[in-house]
Design an enzyme around this catalytic site. Structure first.
Site, short mmCIF file in Angstrom:
data_model
loop_
_atom_site.label_atom_id
_atom_site.label_comp_id
_atom_site.label_asym_id
_atom_site.label_seq_id
_atom_site.Cartn_x
_atom_site.Cartn_y
_atom_site.Cartn_z
CG ASP A 123 5.69 -0.24 -1.13
OD1 ASP A 123 4.64 -0.32 -1.80
OD2 ASP A 123 6.33 0.81 -0.99
CD GLU A 134 3.98 -1.94 -5.54
OE1 GLU A 134 3.07 -1.19 -5.97
OE2 GLU A 134 4.86 -1.53 -4.77
#
Length: 550
Positions: A258, A295
Protein backbone atom coordinates in the site's frame (compact mmCIF):
# COMPACT_ATOMS: atom_id res chain seq x y z
CA UNK A 1 -0.45 -27.47 10.71
CA UNK A 2 1.99 -27.87 7.82
CA UNK A 3 1.61 -25.44 4.91
CA UNK A 4 1.20 -26.72 1.36
CA UNK A 5 3.42 -24.77 -1.06
CA UNK A 6 3.14 -24.37 -4.83
CA UNK A 7 6.09 -25.16 -7.11
CA UNK A 8 7.97 -22.36 -8.89
CA UNK A 9 6.34 -23.34 -12.19
CA UNK A 10 2.88 -23.28 -10.62
CA UNK A 11 3.60 -19.85 -9.16
CA UNK A 12 4.69 -18.52 -12.56
CA UNK A 13 1.47 -19.68 -14.21
CA UNK A 14 -0.60 -18.19 -11.39
CA UNK A 15 1.16 -14.85 -11.80
CA UNK A 16 0.05 -14.66 -15.44
CA UNK A 17 -3.45 -15.99 -14.78
CA UNK A 18 -6.10 -13.80 -13.13
CA UNK A 19 -6.01 -12.01 -9.78
CA UNK A 20 -9.05 -11.20 -7.62
CA UNK A 21 -9.18 -8.42 -5.02
CA UNK A 22 -11.35 -9.26 -2.00
CA UNK A 23 -12.73 -7.09 0.78
CA UNK A 24 -13.32 -9.94 3.25
CA UNK A 25 -15.91 -8.00 5.23
CA UNK A 26 -18.23 -7.83 2.22
CA UNK A 27 -17.66 -11.29 0.76
CA UNK A 28 -19.26 -14.18 2.67
CA UNK A 29 -20.32 -14.62 6.30
CA UNK A 30 -19.82 -18.01 7.96
CA UNK A 31 -21.19 -17.32 11.45
CA UNK A 32 -24.33 -15.23 10.96
CA UNK A 33 -23.08 -11.90 12.30
CA UNK A 34 -23.47 -10.18 8.93
CA UNK A 35 -19.73 -9.63 8.54
CA UNK A 36 -17.66 -11.51 6.00
CA UNK A 37 -14.84 -13.62 7.43
CA UNK A 38 -12.02 -15.98 6.50
CA UNK A 39 -14.09 -19.12 6.94
CA UNK A 40 -16.78 -17.59 4.74
CA UNK A 41 -14.19 -16.90 2.07
CA UNK A 42 -12.98 -20.48 2.42
CA UNK A 43 -16.52 -21.71 1.75
CA UNK A 44 -16.52 -19.77 -1.53
CA UNK A 45 -13.15 -20.97 -2.85
CA UNK A 46 -14.90 -23.41 -5.18
CA UNK A 47 -16.70 -20.44 -6.77
CA UNK A 48 -13.39 -18.62 -7.28
CA UNK A 49 -11.68 -21.75 -8.57
CA UNK A 50 -14.54 -22.43 -10.96
CA UNK A 51 -14.32 -18.83 -12.17
CA UNK A 52 -10.66 -19.51 -12.94
CA UNK A 53 -8.96 -17.24 -10.39
CA UNK A 54 -5.26 -18.02 -9.79
CA UNK A 55 -4.42 -15.38 -7.15
CA UNK A 56 -6.42 -13.58 -4.48
CA UNK A 57 -5.43 -10.29 -2.88
CA UNK A 58 -6.91 -9.85 0.58
CA UNK A 59 -7.49 -6.26 1.60
CA UNK A 60 -6.30 -5.64 5.21
CA UNK A 61 -7.32 -8.37 7.63
CA UNK A 62 -5.56 -7.10 10.77
CA UNK A 63 -7.16 -5.57 13.88
CA UNK A 64 -8.30 -2.00 13.17
CA UNK A 65 -11.02 0.47 14.17
CA UNK A 66 -12.27 1.56 10.76
CA UNK A 67 -14.41 -0.59 8.49
CA UNK A 68 -11.70 -0.51 5.77
CA UNK A 69 -8.91 -1.62 8.14
CA UNK A 70 -6.12 0.43 6.56
CA UNK A 71 -5.45 1.69 10.12
CA UNK A 72 -3.61 -1.36 11.44
CA UNK A 73 -3.41 -1.77 15.23
CA UNK A 74 -1.59 -5.12 15.26
CA UNK A 75 0.28 -6.46 12.22
CA UNK A 76 0.73 -9.90 13.74
CA UNK A 77 -2.92 -10.82 14.25
CA UNK A 78 -6.27 -11.24 12.48
CA UNK A 79 -9.23 -8.96 13.14
CA UNK A 80 -11.59 -10.77 15.51
CA UNK A 81 -14.50 -10.25 13.08
CA UNK A 82 -12.56 -12.15 10.44
CA UNK A 83 -11.37 -15.15 12.45
CA UNK A 84 -8.12 -16.53 13.83
CA UNK A 85 -4.61 -17.39 12.73
CA UNK A 86 -5.74 -21.01 12.58
CA UNK A 87 -8.59 -20.03 10.25
CA UNK A 88 -6.04 -18.23 8.12
CA UNK A 89 -3.81 -21.32 7.90
CA UNK A 90 -6.78 -23.39 6.73
CA UNK A 91 -7.58 -20.75 4.11
CA UNK A 92 -4.01 -20.74 2.79
CA UNK A 93 -3.88 -24.50 2.49
CA UNK A 94 -7.22 -24.76 0.73
CA UNK A 95 -6.22 -22.00 -1.71
CA UNK A 96 -2.96 -23.77 -2.49
CA UNK A 97 -4.79 -27.08 -2.97
CA UNK A 98 -6.78 -25.33 -5.72
CA UNK A 99 -3.69 -23.73 -7.27
CA UNK A 100 -4.54 -20.26 -5.98
CA UNK A 101 -1.91 -17.90 -4.56
CA UNK A 102 -2.72 -15.57 -1.64
CA UNK A 103 -1.22 -12.11 -1.17
CA UNK A 104 -1.91 -9.81 1.77
CA UNK A 105 -2.38 -6.07 1.78
CA UNK A 106 0.66 -4.84 3.73
CA UNK A 107 -0.16 -1.37 5.05
CA UNK A 108 3.24 -0.21 6.25
CA UNK A 109 3.35 3.47 5.28
CA UNK A 110 1.41 4.24 8.45
CA UNK A 111 -0.16 2.61 11.48
CA UNK A 112 -3.30 3.20 13.45
CA UNK A 113 -3.39 6.01 15.98
CA UNK A 114 -4.11 3.19 18.45
CA UNK A 115 -1.10 1.07 17.52
CA UNK A 116 1.08 0.43 20.61
CA UNK A 117 4.04 2.02 18.84
CA UNK A 118 2.20 5.32 18.46
CA UNK A 119 0.73 5.14 21.93
CA UNK A 120 4.25 4.91 23.30
CA UNK A 121 5.70 7.48 20.90
CA UNK A 122 3.33 10.25 21.96
CA UNK A 123 4.20 9.97 25.66
CA UNK A 124 7.33 12.11 25.51
CA UNK A 125 10.19 13.09 23.22
CA UNK A 126 12.63 10.61 24.79
CA UNK A 127 10.47 7.50 24.42
CA UNK A 128 12.18 4.68 22.52
CA UNK A 129 9.33 4.61 19.96
CA UNK A 130 9.39 8.36 19.35
CA UNK A 131 11.52 8.05 16.23
CA UNK A 132 9.11 5.53 14.70
CA UNK A 133 6.98 8.51 13.59
CA UNK A 134 7.45 12.00 12.16
CA UNK A 135 7.10 14.90 14.57
CA UNK A 136 7.08 18.60 13.79
CA UNK A 137 9.75 19.41 16.33
CA UNK A 138 12.22 16.76 15.11
CA UNK A 139 15.61 17.90 13.86
CA UNK A 140 15.06 16.20 10.51
CA UNK A 141 11.79 18.05 9.89
CA UNK A 142 13.42 21.35 10.83
CA UNK A 143 16.19 20.69 8.32
CA UNK A 144 13.86 19.72 5.49
CA UNK A 145 11.36 22.47 6.15
CA UNK A 146 7.62 22.10 6.51
CA UNK A 147 6.83 23.13 2.94
CA UNK A 148 8.84 20.17 1.65
CA UNK A 149 6.18 17.88 3.03
CA UNK A 150 3.41 19.33 0.90
CA UNK A 151 2.19 16.85 -1.72
CA UNK A 152 -0.59 16.78 -4.33
CA UNK A 153 -2.12 13.89 -2.38
CA UNK A 154 -2.59 15.97 0.76
CA UNK A 155 -6.01 15.19 2.16
CA UNK A 156 -8.54 17.84 3.08
CA UNK A 157 -7.69 17.52 6.76
CA UNK A 158 -4.08 18.49 6.13
CA UNK A 159 -0.76 16.80 6.83
CA UNK A 160 -0.03 17.81 10.42
CA UNK A 161 -2.17 16.81 13.36
CA UNK A 162 -2.15 17.29 17.12
CA UNK A 163 -2.24 14.30 19.43
CA UNK A 164 -5.61 14.31 21.15
CA UNK A 165 -9.25 13.22 20.89
CA UNK A 166 -9.93 15.37 17.80
CA UNK A 167 -7.41 13.33 15.83
CA UNK A 168 -7.98 10.01 17.55
CA UNK A 169 -11.72 10.06 16.85
CA UNK A 170 -11.61 11.89 13.53
CA UNK A 171 -14.67 11.11 11.38
CA UNK A 172 -14.37 11.68 7.62
CA UNK A 173 -18.11 11.73 7.00
CA UNK A 174 -18.66 14.39 9.63
CA UNK A 175 -15.62 16.30 8.41
CA UNK A 176 -16.83 16.29 4.81
CA UNK A 177 -20.28 17.45 5.90
CA UNK A 178 -18.81 20.42 7.70
CA UNK A 179 -16.18 20.91 4.99
CA UNK A 180 -14.79 24.07 6.53
CA UNK A 181 -11.73 23.06 8.53
CA UNK A 182 -8.23 22.20 7.47
CA UNK A 183 -4.99 21.83 9.38
CA UNK A 184 -2.14 24.13 8.55
CA UNK A 185 0.92 25.60 10.22
CA UNK A 186 1.33 29.36 10.40
CA UNK A 187 4.48 31.43 10.61
CA UNK A 188 4.51 31.11 14.40
CA UNK A 189 4.59 27.28 14.09
CA UNK A 190 1.17 26.97 15.66
CA UNK A 191 -1.75 24.86 14.50
CA UNK A 192 -4.42 27.26 13.18
CA UNK A 193 -7.19 24.71 12.73
CA UNK A 194 -10.21 24.54 15.01
CA UNK A 195 -9.90 20.81 14.58
CA UNK A 196 -6.71 20.93 16.62
CA UNK A 197 -7.20 23.92 18.91
CA UNK A 198 -10.03 25.69 20.64
CA UNK A 199 -10.44 29.45 20.23
CA UNK A 200 -9.04 30.06 23.72
CA UNK A 201 -5.93 28.00 22.97
CA UNK A 202 -5.35 29.93 19.75
CA UNK A 203 -5.37 33.18 21.67
CA UNK A 204 -2.80 31.98 24.17
CA UNK A 205 0.76 33.00 23.39
CA UNK A 206 2.31 31.51 26.44
CA UNK A 207 5.67 30.18 25.27
CA UNK A 208 5.53 27.08 27.46
CA UNK A 209 2.08 26.22 26.13
CA UNK A 210 3.23 26.53 22.51
CA UNK A 211 6.28 24.37 23.16
CA UNK A 212 4.13 21.73 24.81
CA UNK A 213 1.77 21.77 21.82
CA UNK A 214 4.43 21.53 19.12
CA UNK A 215 6.04 18.45 20.65
CA UNK A 216 2.96 16.38 19.84
CA UNK A 217 2.19 17.43 16.28
CA UNK A 218 2.63 14.46 13.96
CA UNK A 219 2.58 13.84 10.22
CA UNK A 220 -0.20 11.81 8.56
CA UNK A 221 -0.72 12.06 4.83
CA UNK A 222 -3.97 10.11 4.50
CA UNK A 223 -5.92 10.45 7.74
CA UNK A 224 -5.34 11.91 11.23
CA UNK A 225 -6.07 8.43 12.61
CA UNK A 226 -3.19 6.96 10.57
CA UNK A 227 0.19 8.50 11.55
CA UNK A 228 2.98 7.91 9.03
CA UNK A 229 5.98 5.80 9.96
CA UNK A 230 9.51 7.20 9.76
CA UNK A 231 11.61 5.05 7.41
CA UNK A 232 14.77 6.98 8.22
CA UNK A 233 14.57 4.96 11.43
CA UNK A 234 16.22 1.56 10.93
CA UNK A 235 14.18 0.03 13.75
CA UNK A 236 11.03 0.70 11.72
CA UNK A 237 12.56 -1.04 8.71
CA UNK A 238 13.51 -4.01 10.87
CA UNK A 239 10.00 -4.22 12.35
CA UNK A 240 8.32 -4.28 8.93
CA UNK A 241 10.76 -6.89 7.61
CA UNK A 242 10.03 -9.06 10.65
CA UNK A 243 6.28 -8.70 10.01
CA UNK A 244 6.69 -9.67 6.36
CA UNK A 245 8.81 -12.72 7.18
CA UNK A 246 6.26 -13.90 9.76
CA UNK A 247 3.36 -13.88 7.28
CA UNK A 248 5.44 -15.64 4.63
CA UNK A 249 6.21 -18.35 7.17
CA UNK A 250 2.45 -18.69 7.67
CA UNK A 251 2.15 -19.47 3.96
CA UNK A 252 1.38 -16.12 2.33
CA UNK A 253 2.72 -15.92 -1.25
CA UNK A 254 3.42 -12.21 -1.28
CA UNK A 255 2.16 -8.72 -0.56
CA UNK A 256 0.28 -5.87 -2.13
CA UNK A 257 2.28 -2.88 -0.89
CA UNK A 258 0.00 0.00 0.00
CA UNK A 259 1.10 3.58 -0.81
CA UNK A 260 4.51 2.32 -1.92
CA UNK A 261 5.85 5.69 -3.11
CA UNK A 262 5.18 7.60 0.12
CA UNK A 263 7.45 5.79 2.55
CA UNK A 264 9.95 8.65 2.59
CA UNK A 265 8.70 12.18 3.16
CA UNK A 266 8.88 14.20 1.04
CA UNK A 267 8.74 11.40 -1.58
CA UNK A 268 12.34 10.41 -2.29
CA UNK A 269 12.59 7.95 -5.14
CA UNK A 270 16.08 6.60 -4.44
CA UNK A 271 15.30 6.08 -0.77
CA UNK A 272 12.02 4.33 -1.59
CA UNK A 273 13.73 2.01 -4.11
CA UNK A 274 16.50 1.26 -1.63
CA UNK A 275 13.95 0.34 1.05
CA UNK A 276 11.93 -1.93 -1.24
CA UNK A 277 15.10 -3.65 -2.38
CA UNK A 278 15.99 -4.34 1.24
CA UNK A 279 12.47 -5.59 1.95
CA UNK A 280 12.52 -7.84 -1.11
CA UNK A 281 15.85 -9.39 -0.15
CA UNK A 282 14.52 -10.11 3.33
CA UNK A 283 11.38 -11.75 1.93
CA UNK A 284 13.40 -13.89 -0.52
CA UNK A 285 15.10 -15.48 2.49
CA UNK A 286 11.76 -17.06 3.41
CA UNK A 287 10.16 -17.60 0.00
CA UNK A 288 12.30 -17.53 -3.19
CA UNK A 289 9.08 -17.17 -5.23
CA UNK A 290 7.62 -14.29 -3.20
CA UNK A 291 5.46 -11.89 -5.22
CA UNK A 292 5.56 -8.18 -4.43
CA UNK A 293 3.20 -5.75 -6.14
CA UNK A 294 3.26 -2.04 -5.40
CA UNK A 295 0.54 0.56 -5.35
CA UNK A 296 2.27 3.50 -7.03
CA UNK A 297 -0.56 5.65 -8.27
CA UNK A 298 1.16 7.66 -10.98
CA UNK A 299 2.16 7.79 -14.65
CA UNK A 300 4.15 4.86 -16.00
CA UNK A 301 7.38 6.81 -16.35
CA UNK A 302 7.28 7.51 -12.59
CA UNK A 303 6.07 4.02 -11.75
CA UNK A 304 8.76 2.22 -13.76
CA UNK A 305 11.72 2.70 -11.35
CA UNK A 306 9.88 0.67 -8.70
CA UNK A 307 10.28 -2.38 -10.92
CA UNK A 308 13.94 -2.43 -9.93
CA UNK A 309 12.82 -3.98 -6.66
CA UNK A 310 9.20 -5.09 -7.13
CA UNK A 311 7.68 -7.74 -9.42
CA UNK A 312 4.70 -5.63 -10.45
CA UNK A 313 3.09 -2.25 -10.10
CA UNK A 314 -0.55 -1.54 -10.80
CA UNK A 315 -0.98 0.02 -14.24
CA UNK A 316 -3.17 2.99 -13.30
CA UNK A 317 -2.39 4.83 -16.52
CA UNK A 318 -3.64 1.97 -18.68
CA UNK A 319 -6.77 1.55 -16.54
CA UNK A 320 -7.78 5.14 -17.29
CA UNK A 321 -7.17 4.58 -21.01
CA UNK A 322 -9.22 1.35 -20.93
CA UNK A 323 -12.23 3.09 -19.44
CA UNK A 324 -11.94 6.07 -21.80
CA UNK A 325 -11.83 3.79 -24.87
CA UNK A 326 -14.91 1.85 -23.80
CA UNK A 327 -16.88 4.97 -22.90
CA UNK A 328 -16.02 6.70 -26.18
CA UNK A 329 -16.15 3.54 -28.32
CA UNK A 330 -12.87 4.51 -29.94
CA UNK A 331 -9.13 5.21 -29.80
CA UNK A 332 -8.27 1.52 -29.63
CA UNK A 333 -5.07 1.77 -31.67
CA UNK A 334 -3.94 4.62 -29.42
CA UNK A 335 -4.65 2.44 -26.40
CA UNK A 336 -2.47 -0.39 -27.74
CA UNK A 337 0.32 2.06 -28.61
CA UNK A 338 0.09 3.47 -25.09
CA UNK A 339 0.40 -0.03 -23.70
CA UNK A 340 3.57 -0.66 -25.75
CA UNK A 341 4.98 2.70 -24.57
CA UNK A 342 4.27 1.80 -20.94
CA UNK A 343 5.92 -1.62 -21.27
CA UNK A 344 8.96 -0.02 -22.91
CA UNK A 345 9.20 2.39 -19.97
CA UNK A 346 9.13 -0.62 -17.67
CA UNK A 347 11.83 -2.45 -19.65
CA UNK A 348 14.22 0.45 -19.23
CA UNK A 349 14.18 -0.24 -15.49
CA UNK A 350 13.75 -4.02 -15.41
CA UNK A 351 15.24 -6.24 -18.10
CA UNK A 352 13.77 -9.44 -16.67
CA UNK A 353 10.24 -10.76 -16.99
CA UNK A 354 7.73 -7.98 -16.38
CA UNK A 355 4.38 -8.92 -14.85
CA UNK A 356 2.18 -5.97 -15.68
CA UNK A 357 -0.69 -5.68 -13.18
CA UNK A 358 -3.60 -4.48 -15.28
CA UNK A 359 -7.10 -3.78 -13.97
CA UNK A 360 -10.31 -1.84 -14.58
CA UNK A 361 -11.02 -0.51 -11.08
CA UNK A 362 -10.23 -1.09 -7.42
CA UNK A 363 -11.55 -0.20 -3.98
CA UNK A 364 -10.49 3.46 -4.27
CA UNK A 365 -12.33 4.05 -7.55
CA UNK A 366 -15.90 4.12 -8.79
CA UNK A 367 -16.93 0.68 -9.95
CA UNK A 368 -16.77 0.23 -13.71
CA UNK A 369 -20.43 -0.79 -14.03
CA UNK A 370 -21.40 2.55 -12.48
CA UNK A 371 -19.00 4.37 -14.82
CA UNK A 372 -20.64 2.53 -17.76
CA UNK A 373 -24.10 3.47 -16.44
CA UNK A 374 -25.07 -0.20 -16.06
CA UNK A 375 -24.34 -0.97 -19.73
CA UNK A 376 -23.61 -4.72 -19.80
CA UNK A 377 -22.27 -4.62 -23.38
CA UNK A 378 -19.60 -2.11 -22.39
CA UNK A 379 -18.77 -4.09 -19.24
CA UNK A 380 -18.27 -7.21 -21.37
CA UNK A 381 -15.99 -5.37 -23.78
CA UNK A 382 -13.90 -4.02 -20.90
CA UNK A 383 -13.54 -7.55 -19.53
CA UNK A 384 -12.57 -8.92 -22.94
CA UNK A 385 -9.84 -6.30 -23.36
CA UNK A 386 -8.53 -6.87 -19.85
CA UNK A 387 -8.40 -10.65 -20.11
CA UNK A 388 -6.68 -10.88 -23.50
CA UNK A 389 -3.73 -8.55 -22.84
CA UNK A 390 -0.39 -9.65 -21.33
CA UNK A 391 0.36 -9.46 -17.62
CA UNK A 392 -1.69 -10.29 -14.55
CA UNK A 393 -5.23 -8.88 -14.84
CA UNK A 394 -6.96 -8.11 -11.52
CA UNK A 395 -10.72 -8.28 -11.01
CA UNK A 396 -12.23 -6.29 -8.15
CA UNK A 397 -14.64 -8.57 -6.27
CA UNK A 398 -18.12 -8.33 -7.76
CA UNK A 399 -16.89 -6.74 -10.98
CA UNK A 400 -17.69 -10.03 -12.67
CA UNK A 401 -21.38 -9.74 -11.73
CA UNK A 402 -21.65 -6.02 -12.45
CA UNK A 403 -21.69 -4.65 -8.92
CA UNK A 404 -22.25 -0.90 -8.71
CA UNK A 405 -20.60 1.62 -6.43
CA UNK A 406 -19.63 5.27 -6.33
CA UNK A 407 -18.69 8.09 -4.02
CA UNK A 408 -19.55 10.06 -1.87
CA UNK A 409 -18.01 7.53 0.52
CA UNK A 410 -15.55 4.72 -0.17
CA UNK A 411 -17.62 2.20 1.75
CA UNK A 412 -20.26 2.31 -0.99
CA UNK A 413 -17.62 1.11 -3.44
CA UNK A 414 -17.10 -1.86 -1.10
CA UNK A 415 -20.67 -3.04 -0.71
CA UNK A 416 -21.68 -6.65 0.08
CA UNK A 417 -21.28 -9.16 -2.73
CA UNK A 418 -24.74 -9.99 -4.14
CA UNK A 419 -24.99 -13.78 -3.98
CA UNK A 420 -28.74 -14.25 -4.31
CA UNK A 421 -32.04 -12.43 -4.70
CA UNK A 422 -33.08 -13.92 -1.39
CA UNK A 423 -31.49 -13.07 1.96
CA UNK A 424 -29.71 -16.41 2.09
CA UNK A 425 -27.33 -17.66 4.71
CA UNK A 426 -23.91 -16.18 4.22
CA UNK A 427 -24.97 -12.89 2.67
CA UNK A 428 -23.08 -10.07 4.41
CA UNK A 429 -25.27 -7.34 5.86
CA UNK A 430 -22.81 -5.05 7.68
CA UNK A 431 -23.71 -2.27 5.23
CA UNK A 432 -27.05 -1.47 3.63
CA UNK A 433 -26.11 -1.11 -0.05
CA UNK A 434 -26.98 2.06 -1.92
CA UNK A 435 -25.93 0.83 -5.36
CA UNK A 436 -25.66 -2.95 -5.67
CA UNK A 437 -29.35 -3.72 -5.37
CA UNK A 438 -31.82 -5.60 -7.54
CA UNK A 439 -33.90 -2.44 -7.82
CA UNK A 440 -30.91 -0.75 -9.47
CA UNK A 441 -30.72 -3.49 -12.09
CA UNK A 442 -28.07 -5.65 -10.43
CA UNK A 443 -28.49 -9.37 -11.10
CA UNK A 444 -27.41 -11.71 -8.28
CA UNK A 445 -24.78 -14.35 -8.92
CA UNK A 446 -27.11 -17.34 -8.61
CA UNK A 447 -29.32 -15.99 -11.40
CA UNK A 448 -26.39 -15.09 -13.64
CA UNK A 449 -24.88 -18.55 -13.38
CA UNK A 450 -28.05 -19.95 -15.01
CA UNK A 451 -27.75 -17.57 -17.98
CA UNK A 452 -25.09 -18.52 -20.55
CA UNK A 453 -25.01 -14.92 -21.82
CA UNK A 454 -24.59 -13.30 -18.39
CA UNK A 455 -21.67 -11.11 -17.43
CA UNK A 456 -20.24 -13.64 -14.99
CA UNK A 457 -20.30 -16.43 -17.59
CA UNK A 458 -18.63 -14.06 -20.05
CA UNK A 459 -15.82 -13.55 -17.51
CA UNK A 460 -15.66 -17.27 -16.79
CA UNK A 461 -15.28 -18.28 -20.46
CA UNK A 462 -12.55 -15.73 -21.11
CA UNK A 463 -10.65 -16.56 -17.93
CA UNK A 464 -10.63 -20.28 -18.73
CA UNK A 465 -9.47 -19.68 -22.30
CA UNK A 466 -6.70 -17.46 -20.98
CA UNK A 467 -5.50 -19.89 -18.33
CA UNK A 468 -5.47 -22.84 -20.75
CA UNK A 469 -3.36 -21.01 -23.34
CA UNK A 470 0.38 -20.46 -22.91
CA UNK A 471 0.19 -17.85 -25.64
CA UNK A 472 -2.40 -15.82 -23.71
CA UNK A 473 -0.57 -16.32 -20.43
CA UNK A 474 2.96 -15.51 -21.54
CA UNK A 475 2.78 -14.17 -25.10
CA UNK A 476 4.01 -10.77 -26.25
CA UNK A 477 1.66 -8.18 -27.69
CA UNK A 478 1.88 -7.22 -31.37
CA UNK A 479 -0.64 -4.49 -32.31
CA UNK A 480 -2.17 -4.55 -35.79
CA UNK A 481 -2.72 -1.00 -37.08
CA UNK A 482 -6.19 0.04 -38.21
CA UNK A 483 -7.85 3.36 -38.95
CA UNK A 484 -11.19 2.20 -37.61
CA UNK A 485 -11.39 3.76 -34.15
CA UNK A 486 -13.64 1.15 -32.57
CA UNK A 487 -11.46 -1.82 -33.59
CA UNK A 488 -8.78 -3.24 -31.32
CA UNK A 489 -6.68 -5.72 -33.32
CA UNK A 490 -3.57 -7.51 -32.15
CA UNK A 491 -1.62 -10.74 -32.07
CA UNK A 492 -0.14 -12.54 -29.10
CA UNK A 493 3.10 -14.46 -29.75
CA UNK A 494 4.89 -17.11 -27.67
CA UNK A 495 7.39 -19.86 -28.57
CA UNK A 496 6.98 -19.28 -32.31
CA UNK A 497 3.21 -19.62 -32.09
CA UNK A 498 0.61 -16.89 -32.26
CA UNK A 499 -3.10 -16.12 -32.06
CA UNK A 500 -5.15 -13.28 -33.52
CA UNK A 501 -7.54 -11.25 -31.34
CA UNK A 502 -10.08 -8.68 -32.46
CA UNK A 503 -12.41 -6.54 -30.35
CA UNK A 504 -15.13 -4.29 -31.74
CA UNK A 505 -16.02 -1.88 -28.94
CA UNK A 506 -18.55 0.01 -31.09
CA UNK A 507 -22.17 -0.87 -31.77
CA UNK A 508 -21.84 -1.22 -35.58
CA UNK A 509 -20.61 -4.32 -37.41
CA UNK A 510 -17.13 -3.96 -38.90
CA UNK A 511 -15.48 -5.98 -41.63
CA UNK A 512 -11.87 -6.82 -40.90
CA UNK A 513 -9.04 -8.63 -42.66
CA UNK A 514 -7.57 -11.72 -41.04
CA UNK A 515 -3.93 -12.74 -41.63
CA UNK A 516 -4.00 -15.89 -43.79
CA UNK A 517 -2.44 -18.18 -41.19
CA UNK A 518 -5.45 -17.80 -38.89
CA UNK A 519 -8.39 -20.03 -39.68
CA UNK A 520 -9.69 -21.65 -36.48
CA UNK A 521 -12.05 -19.72 -34.19
CA UNK A 522 -11.41 -20.71 -30.59
CA UNK A 523 -13.65 -18.07 -29.02
CA UNK A 524 -16.34 -15.67 -30.17
CA UNK A 525 -18.82 -13.64 -28.16
CA UNK A 526 -21.29 -13.59 -31.04
CA UNK A 527 -22.39 -16.51 -33.21
CA UNK A 528 -22.74 -14.13 -36.16
CA UNK A 529 -18.98 -13.58 -36.22
CA UNK A 530 -18.02 -15.89 -39.07
CA UNK A 531 -15.01 -16.20 -41.31
CA UNK A 532 -15.94 -15.34 -44.87
CA UNK A 533 -14.12 -15.58 -48.18
CA UNK A 534 -10.64 -14.28 -48.82
CA UNK A 535 -9.73 -13.81 -45.16
CA UNK A 536 -12.45 -11.30 -44.34
CA UNK A 537 -14.47 -11.34 -41.13
CA UNK A 538 -17.68 -9.58 -40.14
CA UNK A 539 -17.17 -8.60 -36.51
CA UNK A 540 -20.45 -7.66 -34.88
CA UNK A 541 -20.81 -4.66 -32.61
CA UNK A 542 -19.70 -5.07 -28.98
CA UNK A 543 -18.07 -8.42 -29.69
CA UNK A 544 -14.69 -10.19 -29.64
CA UNK A 545 -13.06 -13.08 -31.43
CA UNK A 546 -9.92 -15.15 -30.88
CA UNK A 547 -8.51 -17.14 -33.80
CA UNK A 548 -5.51 -19.46 -33.99
CA UNK A 549 -3.72 -21.13 -36.87
CA UNK A 550 -4.69 -24.75 -36.20
Amino acid sequence: MSILRLTADQVRRCLHGVGYEIFVQSFFDSNGDGIGDLNGLRQKLDYLSDLGITLIWLMPIHPAKTYHKYDVEDYMNIHSDYGTIEDFRHLINECHQRGILVILDLVANHTSYDHPWFQQAQLNSTNSYRDYYIWKDSERVQQLGLNAFNTPDMNAAGLWHKVGPESEHFDWEEFEKKSKIRIDVDKDDRITSKLALSHDEEQSTNKRKIEKLTTNIYYAIFDPRMPDLNYDCERVQDEICRIGRTWLELGVDGFRLDAAKYFYKPPRLKSNISWWTKFRNEMLRINPSVYLIGEVWDLSIRIAPYLRSLDSVFNFELADIFISCILNEGNCSSMLNSYIRIINNYKKENHGEIIDAIFLSNHDQNRVMSVFNNNVSKAKMAAALLLTLPGLPFIYYGEEIGMLGMKPHDKYRREPFLWSANQTQGQTTWLEPLYTTISNGCIPLDQQLKDSNSLVNHYKKLIHIRCQSDILLFGLLKPIPTRIRCLCLFEREYNNKSIFIAHNIGYRMQQISIPKIYCHIIYSTNDNNQLITKGQLNLQGFSSIIIDSK
